[in-house]
Design a protein around this motif. Structure first.
Motif, PDB file in Angstrom:
ATOM      1  N   VAL A 399     -43.456 -41.864  14.760  1.00 24.81           N
ATOM      2  CA  VAL A 399     -42.827 -42.410  13.555  1.00 24.81           C
ATOM      3  C   VAL A 399     -41.977 -43.629  13.902  1.00 24.81           C
ATOM      4  O   VAL A 399     -42.026 -44.668  13.214  1.00 24.81           O
ATOM      5  N   GLY A 400     -41.191 -43.509  14.983  1.00 22.21           N
ATOM      6  CA  GLY A 400     -40.373 -44.640  15.400  1.00 22.21           C
ATOM      7  C   GLY A 400     -41.223 -45.847  15.744  1.00 22.21           C
ATOM      8  O   GLY A 400     -40.895 -46.988  15.369  1.00 22.21           O
ATOM      9  N   MET A 401     -42.333 -45.608  16.447  1.00 23.71           N
ATOM     10  CA  MET A 401     -43.228 -46.698  16.838  1.00 23.71           C
ATOM     11  C   MET A 401     -43.825 -47.370  15.610  1.00 23.71           C
ATOM     12  O   MET A 401     -43.848 -48.601  15.501  1.00 23.71           O
ATOM     13  N   PRO A 444     -33.763 -34.709  25.082  1.00 22.76           N
ATOM     14  CA  PRO A 444     -32.906 -35.900  25.080  1.00 22.76           C
ATOM     15  C   PRO A 444     -33.590 -37.102  25.732  1.00 22.76           C
ATOM     16  O   PRO A 444     -33.346 -38.240  25.347  1.00 22.76           O
ATOM     17  N   GLY A 445     -34.452 -36.836  26.728  1.00 25.19           N
ATOM     18  CA  GLY A 445     -35.192 -37.932  27.347  1.00 25.19           C
ATOM     19  C   GLY A 445     -36.138 -38.590  26.359  1.00 25.19           C
ATOM     20  O   GLY A 445     -36.283 -39.820  26.344  1.00 25.19           O
ATOM     21  N   ILE A 446     -36.790 -37.759  25.526  1.00 28.41           N
ATOM     22  CA  ILE A 446     -37.657 -38.319  24.488  1.00 28.41           C
ATOM     23  C   ILE A 446     -36.831 -39.165  23.516  1.00 28.41           C
ATOM     24  O   ILE A 446     -37.262 -40.240  23.078  1.00 28.41           O
ATOM     25  N   ALA A 447     -35.625 -38.688  23.208  1.00 25.38           N
ATOM     26  CA  ALA A 447     -34.735 -39.467  22.340  1.00 25.38           C
ATOM     27  C   ALA A 447     -34.408 -40.813  22.977  1.00 25.38           C
ATOM     28  O   ALA A 447     -34.341 -41.846  22.299  1.00 25.38           O
ATOM     29  N   GLY A 448     -34.220 -40.809  24.302  1.00 30.60           N
ATOM     30  CA  GLY A 448     -33.955 -42.062  25.012  1.00 30.60           C
ATOM     31  C   GLY A 448     -35.135 -43.008  24.929  1.00 30.60           C
ATOM     32  O   GLY A 448     -34.961 -44.237  24.802  1.00 30.60           O
ATOM     33  N   ILE A 449     -36.359 -42.471  24.971  1.00 29.06           N
ATOM     34  CA  ILE A 449     -37.553 -43.315  24.869  1.00 29.06           C
ATOM     35  C   ILE A 449     -37.647 -43.929  23.473  1.00 29.06           C
ATOM     36  O   ILE A 449     -37.947 -45.120  23.323  1.00 29.06           O
ATOM     37  N   VAL A 450     -37.382 -43.103  22.450  1.00 33.73           N
ATOM     38  CA  VAL A 450     -37.426 -43.621  21.076  1.00 33.73           C
ATOM     39  C   VAL A 450     -36.385 -44.724  20.887  1.00 33.73           C
ATOM     40  O   VAL A 450     -36.656 -45.774  20.283  1.00 33.73           O
ATOM     41  N   LEU A 451     -35.171 -44.512  21.415  1.00 31.40           N
ATOM     42  CA  LEU A 451     -34.127 -45.530  21.326  1.00 31.40           C
ATOM     43  C   LEU A 451     -34.530 -46.797  22.068  1.00 31.40           C
ATOM     44  O   LEU A 451     -34.266 -47.916  21.609  1.00 31.40           O
ATOM     45  N   THR A 452     -35.203 -46.632  23.205  1.00 32.99           N
ATOM     46  CA  THR A 452     -35.632 -47.787  23.998  1.00 32.99           C
ATOM     47  C   THR A 452     -36.586 -48.673  23.207  1.00 32.99           C
ATOM     48  O   THR A 452     -36.535 -49.907  23.319  1.00 32.99           O
ATOM     49  N   GLY A 454     -36.579 -49.221  20.027  1.00 36.10           N
ATOM     50  CA  GLY A 454     -35.780 -50.049  19.124  1.00 36.10           C
ATOM     51  C   GLY A 454     -35.040 -51.152  19.854  1.00 36.10           C
ATOM     52  O   GLY A 454     -34.966 -52.295  19.383  1.00 36.10           O
ATOM     53  N   MET A 455     -34.495 -50.816  21.054  1.00 39.24           N
ATOM     54  CA  MET A 455     -33.770 -51.819  21.839  1.00 39.24           C
ATOM     55  C   MET A 455     -34.703 -52.923  22.339  1.00 39.24           C
ATOM     56  O   MET A 455     -34.306 -54.077  22.474  1.00 39.24           O
ATOM     57  N   ALA A 456     -35.960 -52.554  22.626  1.00 45.38           N
ATOM     58  CA  ALA A 456     -36.899 -53.531  23.157  1.00 45.38           C
ATOM     59  C   ALA A 456     -37.171 -54.640  22.151  1.00 45.38           C
ATOM     60  O   ALA A 456     -37.234 -55.830  22.513  1.00 45.38           O
TER      61      ALA A 456
END
Length: 554
Positions: A399-401, A444-452, A454-456
């Motif tokens: 969804v984030g992607m 939480p690691g998956i959450a970090g990937i999703v956040l990444t 957006g940051m990218a």
């Protein structure tokens, strides 16, 4: 528009190609995992069964096979939080000291009279003498039993404190020795638990110290917390065996009632030992790091009366010969007997450092847990719940992607599409790095990937907005793109540096899920910087050189 140097373009292509190869095994996770397990089992056994050969063939040997390890919340398993009763060790140490104190005071019988142990709280030794006027001599004699504390913080301190209270001697561990004992007890407990858990072939367990006297144990893939508790309670097998000879031949054939064991530290070194042990770990009461008469690090050990008698007889008859200290069928040390060792106490000397002597003492004591453990928290996470977590994580990432892709294409058109291509490469590189370093992926690691993700695209937004500004000022497309990347770089760098600082704080101060989030965040920042600044520019430059547009719309 000035293009990047050829060497930079080649480096970008090589890194992206490596990322694709290193991330690929995760797309075939089950097959690659079975391949890796089979390879490990075959390497350990030296032969392959038909089933192992079939599993080994599931993935080509020429391709990378490193995977992201799935954490407890994704694979399912057991979670325990244990409190080590370090006070038990103080009492054991003091109880073991009583025979030495008694024997030392017997030499002063004329001065101190009779010697009797008095009741006291655990960890404190009280000894009454019948002639109080000999207290000064008794104090001096017992203080002579003190040994220097072997720790960096205890330099200059001794391990026991001896005081006089009326007609009683009071002996207890010093503060420095208590701190050193706590550290050694926790190290020993961690070592035993790790060896017990590793023995059953679990994948990537988390076994770490929390606070002063607690241990966190998380084992993915195990059936239940009760099963894990039973596993931890298993006693390691420690024996002292006669050495027939050493060899570098892994196929050497031992004789009758002999066996071949490997050296724990030196790869390729093996020993043929007598199958019957001289003494066992059940007869070892203590092992502590110390210093020999030359001031060099060594290890002191002590047996109970039964073990002391057997060990004394053996050393008297085998001076000049080596004997092996074997832990779970691996030799941790093979010292040469220098002299007869009566009394059940001995010293292992060699080319030790303070750290290596401490580690050897930990391994020697690893035959049993040093102190009782109280389980404060226990949880069992079923594999179904873990699969639900994986599915939820995949959904969140997808969804984030989709939202990020839709926004970038809607806002920047074809340039947004190029940013999405770079974002895909960023995600691929992130997975490749996590797989290569053996990181454990958690929710939480998956959450970090999703956040990444957006940051990218944040960096791409900054770059494209700068390009728009340059175009509005009437500059050519090529020059606008070049200036857009150059002038956005400082803002991108500043924002990512602050994010890195935040990630480092979370990693070093946080624990468990927080650290898992921090790891993916930090790696994601690095990969997003690389893809946003360099990969995106490489794609844009390649497109510009191919199409040579006179006008662009960003």
């Amino acid at each position: 528009m000035q293009q990047m140097p050829l060497w930079k373009r080649l480096v970008i292509l090589v890194l992206c190609g490596w990322g694709a190869l290193a991330a690929l095994p995760n797309a075939f996770y089950t097959d690659v995992e079975r391949h890796n397990d089979a390879a490990k089992e075959i390497a350990a056994a030296g032969v392959a069964t038909e089933e192992q050969s079939a599993d080994l063939a599931l993935w080509p040997e020429i391709l990378p096979s490193a995977l992201m390890n799935l954490g407890l919340d994704l694979r399912g398993g057991a979670h325990l939080l244990a409190e080590v009763q370090v006070g038990d060790v103080y009492a054991q140490r003091i109880d073991a000291l009583w025979p030495e104190v008694r024997d030392a005071l017997r030499d002063l019988r004329d001065e101190v009279g009779s010697v009797r142990r008095q009741p006291s709280v655990p960890g404190v030794l009280r000894v009454a003498i019948s002639k109080p006027e000999g207290m000064a001599a008794a104090l001096a004699k017992v203080k002579a039993l003190a040994q220097p504390v072997v720790s960096l913080t205890g330099v200059g301190s001794t391990d026991i404190e001896v005081l006089a209270e009326g007609d009683e001697l009071v002996v207890q561990l010093s503060e420095a020795e208590r701190a050193a004992t706590d550290t050694r007890t926790m190290q020993q407990s961690l070592e035993i638990i790790r060896r017990r858990v590793d023995e059953v072939g679990t994948r990537e367990p988390t076994i770490q110290r929390q606070g002063a006297d607690r241990i966190l144990i998380q084992v993915p893939g195990i059936g239940s917390a009760a099963e894990l508790k039973d596993l931890i309670g298993t006693t390691a097998k420690l024996t002292f065996n006669a050495v027939i000879r050493s060899t570098t031949d892994a196929a050497a054939q031992p004789g009758a009632r002999q066996r071949l064991v490997s050296d724990m530290e030196e790869k390729g070194l093996y020993y043929i030992i007598e199958d019957t042990a001289v003494v066992t770990g059940e007869e070892l009461t203590d092992a502590q790091p110390a210093f020999d008469q030359n001031g060099k690090p060594s290890v002191n050990f002590r047996f109970n009366p039964t073990g002391a008698r057997k060990f004394g007889d053996y050393t008297a008859e085998n001076i000049g010969k080596p004997f092996a200290i074997v832990l779970d069928d691996q030799v941790i040390s093979a010292p040469v007997i220098q002299s007869h060792i009566p009394g059940g106490s001995g010293q292992i000397t060699g080319n030790f450092t303070v750290e290596s002597s401490t580690n050897l003492a930990v391994l020697l004591r690893a035959g049993a847990l040093p102190a009782k453990m109280t389980f404060l928290e226990e949880r069992t996470i079923g594999p179904e719940l873990g699969q639900d977590s994986i599915d939820a994580g995949k959904t969140a990432a997808l969804v984030g992607m989709v939202l990020v892709v839709a926004y970038m294409i809607a806002s920047y058109g074809w340039f947004g599409t190029m940013a999405v291509i770079a974002l895909t490469i960023n995600l691929m590189l992130l997975i490749a790095i996590l797989s290569t370093i053996g990181a454990t992926l958690t929710l939480p690691g998956i959450a970090g990937i999703v956040l990444t993700m957006g940051m990218a695209v944040d960096a791409n937004v900054l770059i494209y907005e700068r390009i728009r500004e340059e175009l509005r000022e009437g500059k050519s497309p090529g020059r606008s793109i070049e200036l857009g990347f150059e002038r956005a770089f400082s803002a991108i760098m500043d924002s990512n540096v602050t994010a890195v600082i935040t990630g480092l704080i979370m990693f070093f101060i946080g624990s468990g899920p927080v650290r898992g989030f921090a790891v993916t965040l930090l790696i994601g920042i690095i990969t997003s910087m690389f893809t946003a600044v360099y990969v995106t520019r490489f794609i844009v430059e390649t497109w510009m050189a191919w199409r040579r547009p006179k006008d662009i719309v960003v």
